[in-house]
Design an enzyme around this catalytic site. Structure first.
Site, PDB file in Angstrom:
ATOM      1  N   GLU B  69       0.640  -1.260  -0.008  1.00 38.96           N
ATOM      2  CA  GLU B  69       0.029   0.031   0.049  1.00 38.96           C
ATOM      3  C   GLU B  69       0.864   1.196   0.045  1.00 38.96           C
ATOM      4  OE1 GLU B  69      -0.514  -2.821   1.826  1.00 38.96           O
ATOM      5  OE2 GLU B  69      -2.730  -3.162   1.522  1.00 38.96           O
ATOM      6  N   HIS B 138      -9.993  -3.780  10.404  1.00 39.24           N
ATOM      7  CA  HIS B 138     -10.766  -3.682   9.054  1.00 39.24           C
ATOM      8  C   HIS B 138     -11.850  -2.756   9.319  1.00 39.24           C
ATOM      9  CE1 HIS B 138      -8.268  -7.056   7.890  1.00 39.24           C
ATOM     10  NE2 HIS B 138      -8.512  -6.585   6.533  1.00 39.24           N
TER      11      HIS B 138
END
Lengths: 338, 333
Positions: B69, B138
């Site tokens: 990322e 998450h």
């Protein structure tokens, strides 16, 4: 691939421009004309110039917090650079970037990241864009030995290799991340060996030899333009000054006076190259003319910078956005208070 | 029953029913058709990106990235500086932390730090999967963190028409824009203009329901319990005006003040954690700019300053619910 006739003197000119710019900058810093930090590239000129001369004018580049040498190496004018270190309106970044962020887009530099390793993905993205757009532009990415231990190095080299991106990763390995030596921070200190882990060539060159750096970079540029992907070049070099000019590091010295003096005496890239040029038949007169021209350019840059006004406070928000929005600065902490 | 292709085919001047997620996908595809500089990158994007993107645009426009990322985000930024208009899909909003150095230290700052020498036309997409037992790593809603960063524009629309119009604006914008989607809104259907130039300006709030007694500002996924609460209150004769900022940075202060000038009462509902969230900013703005419009103190409803739990029994009342909102509105009357 060797430096051709014109390039040989140009290499000397650019290295000298970096050296004299830095020396003058340090004088101005002492005279309180330059705020903030001042990280000089003195000692590292050959690594910068050798790599830059392998590029075309339309090739892209990213640099580091030790940012002064990169645009000069790529051929930038000195005036706006000197004005930038002084925080002036006429600065290349309008006084918003300063010493560590000498981005000069007129010579293809998109940014100089003072976050160590931060510029590596940006360079990779520049190369990615060239690949997507189908143009043969190459990107040169400068970083130091400290940045090799950042995750961005690993992630970016992996993607560049995977997609065969036209990028050259050039490590200016001066052996020290501020005061931490390579041996103290790398489990495997031969940085070029890391390239094998990503499936790309890893080349080590004498970073004090501008011709050797040029040859390695030119070979990497050829590979990149031919669609053969990235190359990692490690140019072993040395910084003659402290990490940042004026920085006093107390406690146990991390490098000895003898080590520094030996490099200055025996491994000065400009002195080494001057000897080579004389041996190759370029006369003192020609070199002297270049030296005078560089001295004049630096003098002119200081004159320009000192005469340039400070940015006006009301210009504070300028350059924030390409498409400013109504209300962007309308909070109470907005302009009125500044 | 229309096929996906028929449903998504643009026909100027008409509206069509589609879900929030379909509208988002359509915005991306139309902009990719319109401008070949738009590329899409992210993890598993050719599989989860929807609607056979690779078949339509080819592998040179759709990039499945390694799990990196920090660097593929930076790669998008470099590509934006150098001639493309990338959409970087970070999938889970919690993953934006991994990309945050590049978003904050590079994308938001480089135009300013270079004195305007470069532009960074990039869109960062991420989705808030706040419910469904995703657990804390998450389920985050990190928009307040990025609101504290100058140089970013942040949108978080709540309807199908809004996500389409704002996403198009984001892709056409010359600066970095963060898009915070909300998983809970993906299946919501609405009328969406099929005009390929249906754009909604960044920075303009929308009145989702007119009312006169209380103003309720709902952020992102909080719009769902908010609308349930507003419907329930209407049955009791309590008239609530609902404002959806749609853009979180910059916030549309005028829209808030116009509404509160009418109602004199304000409740802010969001799913972000309580400390320094968007509600905090709106309260500060109202206290500084519109204190005299308020008849009662402002109330904020949000997630508590606790991580999102895994167990359904703990997660059930973690975010503001219809009942919480009804109670808050009653407290102000």
């Amino acid at each position: 691939m060797q430096l051709n006739g014109d390039q040989r003197l140009e290499a000397y000119r650019r290295m000298l421009r970096i050296r004299r710019f830095e020396e003058e900058g340090m004088r101005q810093f002492k005279g309180d004309k330059i705020p903030g930090f001042f990280h000089s590239s003195v000692g590292q000129e050959a690594a910068i110039v050798g790599a830059c001369l392998a590029l075309r004018d339309d090739d892209a580049m990213t640099g580091t917090h030790r940012s002064h040498g990169h645009p000069i190496g790529k051929g930038a004018h000195l005036d706006a650079l000197m004005a930038e270190v002084m925080g002036k309106e006429g600065g290349i970044c309008k006084g918003r970037g300063g010493s560590m962020h000498f981005a000069d887009n007129s010579v293809g530099i998109i940014s100089e990241s003072a976050i160590v390793g931060g510029g590596i993905p940006l360079a990779t993205g520049c190369a990615f864009s060239a690949r997507v757009r189908g143009v043969d532009q190459v990107t040169l990415c400068f970083f130091g030995d400290g940045a090799v231990n950042q995750g961005t190095f690993h992630e970016s080299l992996n993607m560049a290799s995977l997609w065969k991106l036209p990028v050259i990763y050039l490590c200016e390995n001066n052996g020290y991340a501020i005061t931490t030596s390579l041996a103290q921070s790398h489990g495997q200190p031969d940085i070029a060996l890391r390239a094998a882990g990503y499936g790309m060539p890893g080349v080590t060159v004498d970073g004090q030899d501008v011709c050797a750096v040029y040859e390695a970079a030119a070979q990497a540029v050829r590979r990149a333009r031919a669609g053969e992907g990235p190359t990692l070049i490690v140019a072993n070099t040395y910084r003659f000054d402290e990490h940042s000019f004026g920085l006093v590091i107390s406690g146990e010295p991390y490098r000895s006076v003898e080590e520094v003096e030996a490099h200055k005496r025996d491994r000065d890239p400009i002195l080494l190259y001057r000897t080579v040029l004389l041996e190759e038949g370029i006369n003192e007169e020609s070199l002297g003319a270049v030296e005078d021209e560089v001295a004049e350019a630096v003098k002119q840059a200081v004159k320009f910078a000192l005469a340039s006004p400070m940015p006006r406070p009301e210009t504070l928000p300028d350059y924030m956005f390409n498409s400013p929005l109504a209300g962007q600065y309308s909070s109470a902490a907005g302009l009125e208070r500044n | 029953m229309l096929t996906d292709a028929q449903k998504l085919a643009p026909t100027p001047g008409t509206h069509i029913q589609m879900t929030y997620l379909e509208a988002l996908m359509q915005a991306q595809m139309e902009e990719m058709d319109r401008d070949e500089r738009v590329v899409l990158m992210g993890e598993d994007i050719s599989v989860y990106g929807g609607d056979k993107l690779i078949e339509r645009f080819g592998r040179n426009r759709i990039w499945d990235t390694p799990i990196s990322e920090g660097s593929f985000t930076g790669m998008g930024i470099g590509a934006a500086i150098n001639g493309l208009r990338p959409i970087v899909d970070l999938e889970f909003a919690s993953f934006a932390y991994l990309a945050s150095d590049q978003i904050i230290n590079q994308a938001s700052k480089l135009r300013y730090m270079t004195g305007g020498q470069i532009d960074i036309p990039i869109v960062f997409r991420c989705c808030m999967f706040s419910t469904g037992s995703m657990a804390a790593q998450h389920a985050d809603r990190p928009y307040p963190l990025f609101m504290n960063v100058p140089g970013l524009k942040i949108i978080s629309p709540t309807s199908a028409a809004d996500i389409k119009g704002l996403m198009k604006s984001a892709i056409r914008d010359g600066d970095p824009v963060l898009v915070f989607e909300e998983k809970r809104l993906w299946p919501l259907k609405g009328d969406v203009p099929t005009d390929p130039d249906h754009v909604i300006p960044i920075g303009k709030a929308d009145v989702k329901r007119e009312g006169k007694d209380v103003t309720l500002i709902a952020i992102a996924g909080a719009i769902r319990p908010t609308m349930e609460a507003v419907d329930a209150l209407a049955k009791e004769g309590i008239s609530v005006e609902v404002i959806d900022p749609r853009t979180l940075k910059p916030l549309d202060h005028e829209a808030f003040k116009t509404s509160v000038a009418k109602t004199g009462r304000l409740v802010i509902v969001e799913n972000g954690h309580r400390v320094c969230n968007v509600g905090s900013e709106i309260v500060a703005v109202m206290a500084e700019e519109a204190f005299d419009l308020l008849k009662r103190p402002i109330l904020r409803l949000s997630a508590p300053d606790i991580h999102v739990p895994f167990s359904p029994s703990l997660e059930k009342d973690f975010y503001p619910t219809k009942d919480h909102i009804v109670a808050a509105v009653r407290r102000l009357l």
